[in-house]
Write an enzyme that holds these catalytic residues in place. Structure first.
Site, mmCIF file in Angstrom:
data_model
loop_
_atom_site.group_PDB
_atom_site.id
_atom_site.type_symbol
_atom_site.label_atom_id
_atom_site.label_comp_id
_atom_site.label_asym_id
_atom_site.label_seq_id
_atom_site.Cartn_x
_atom_site.Cartn_y
_atom_site.Cartn_z
ATOM 1 N N CYS A 101 49.909 111.659 149.606
ATOM 2 C CA CYS A 101 50.131 110.293 150.062
ATOM 3 C C CYS A 101 51.610 110.000 150.297
ATOM 4 O O CYS A 101 51.954 108.927 150.780
ATOM 5 C CB CYS A 101 49.542 109.291 149.077
ATOM 6 S SG CYS A 101 50.118 109.539 147.412
ATOM 7 N N CYS B 170 47.623 108.636 141.719
ATOM 8 C CA CYS B 170 48.835 107.917 141.318
ATOM 9 C C CYS B 170 49.047 108.036 139.816
ATOM 10 O O CYS B 170 50.176 108.169 139.342
ATOM 11 C CB CYS B 170 48.745 106.434 141.683
ATOM 12 S SG CYS B 170 48.583 106.139 143.437
#
Lengths: 132, 231
Positions: free
Chosen positions: A37, A106
């Site tokens: 990402c 994340c």
């Protein structure tokens, strides 16, 4: 995709943003990225000679969940021993922030940042975590 | 060798179209499950000629158009649906070099995100500095003094610096992508060279990915400024 209130809170009022001098004694720095990402996270831990995390700073660029995850861990690690901090897993972050499955990476990034910061600190201390 | 489900003869794969239509009886054939995106267009993975890709996608979209199969039996209609969605998925992936590289890394058993969290410290330091610049510009945009061009919160130098950094980053991003595409288009035949090639591809795509995030951030900050100055 909706962010949880906790993510929004950490995103809008990130805790402990900034950095310590990299060379400062007791500071361990971890810089990690999630190439899927494009997020990059820098986490610094200030660790006492006795191996307790007294302070933490972070900088992150990327999505809201990455910022929230790093902000959250700077609060989570304070006052904990290095061993406790090392044991923090990404699932704790996922649960606290209610991250959806697509944002789990994340939290993994935050866990990687903690591990990288601790190894840096250990390397600075000659690999001996009890070194004073 | 796979056989045609209609005429039961072995399928001969001459052109890329022969995966879709039996070259003997002309019947539509469903793509076998697990056909990868490169095979869908008859490319020798991970190579992919973009011009050929567009051409083949156009041709297949035409030949597999649902209008041709409206009155066909259930089996044939289902084959056409399977094929058209495989063609579209593959096209979306292969027409974007980063998606194509990530897909190739995936099917090569070395996904982009696997054991790949280390970031070149120099690049990280540079990107964090630019992030600070982007944030300063955003903060200036939110403060009253910043809304006045040349006001206290708006050191005009920031937007110039950001624009220069954006240009520089964009050209380096393009260079990484060009290198990744060149690497994929001339993928080493020798097995011994492949792990090295996978590693280089992974690193090039990772750097490009971090740069892309910052390109977006800088663009956002610059656009906000632009909106302000025309408001």
């Amino acid at each position: 995709m909706a962010y949880s209130d906790k993510v929004i809170d950490h995103y809008e009022n990130p805790r402990n943003v900034g950095s310590f001098e990299k060379e400062e004694e007791g500071v361990g720095t971890g810089v990690v990225g999630a190439p899927e990402c494009g997020d990059v996270m820098k986490l610094q831990l200030k660790i006492t000679p006795k191996g307790v995390v007294e302070d933490a700073r972070f900088k992150t660029f990327g999505c809201g969940s990455a910022i929230a995850s790093s902000s959250y861990i700077t609060e989570l690690v304070k006052g904990k021993s290095v061993d406790e901090v090392r044991g923090i897993s990404n699932t704790e972050i996922v649960e606290e922030l209610s991250l959806p499955p697509v944002k789990i990476h994340c939290s993994v990034l935050a866990e990687d940042a903690i591990k990288a910061a601790i190894s840096d600190w250990e390397a600075k201390n000659g690999g001996d975590k009890d070194a004073s | 060798m796979a056989k045609c489900w209609k005429c039961k003869e072995p399928m001969v794969l001459g052109s890329y179209l022969d995966r879709y239509f039996c070259s003997r009886c002309g019947s539509i054939v469903p793509l076998p499950a697990g056909t990868n995106h490169f095979e869908v267009f008859g490319f020798d993975a991970p190579a992919c000629d973009l011009e050929q890709l567009r051409e083949r996608h156009r041709e297949l979209s035409r030949r597999l158009h649902p209008d041709f199969f409206m009155t066909a039996d259930e089996q044939v209609r289902s084959a056409s649906t399977i094929n058209i969605s495989a063609v579209n998925d593959a096209y979306r992936c292969l027409s974007d070099p980063m998606a194509r590289a990530a897909y190739w890394l995936d099917i090569s058993g070395s996904p982009l995100g696997k054991d790949n969290s280390s970031v070149d410290p120099e690049l990280a330091a540079e990107l964090f500095e630019l992030q600070e610049l982007a944030m300063q510009m955003r903060a200036a945009g939110e403060s009253p003094s910043g809304r006045v061009a040349g006001g206290a919160g708006d050191s005009g130098g920031n937007s110039i610096r950001a624009a220069e950094a954006l240009d520089d980053l964009q050209s380096r991003f393009d260079a990484e992508i060009t290198a990744a595409v060149a690497l994929m288009d001339s993928w080493p035949q020798a097995a011994a060279e492949r792990p090295g090639a996978l590693y280089r591809l992974k690193k090039a795509i990772s750097r490009a990915s971090y740069m892309r995030t910052m390109i977006r951030n800088l663009k956002d900050s610059l656009e906000q400024r632009w909106q302000r100055s025309v408001a």
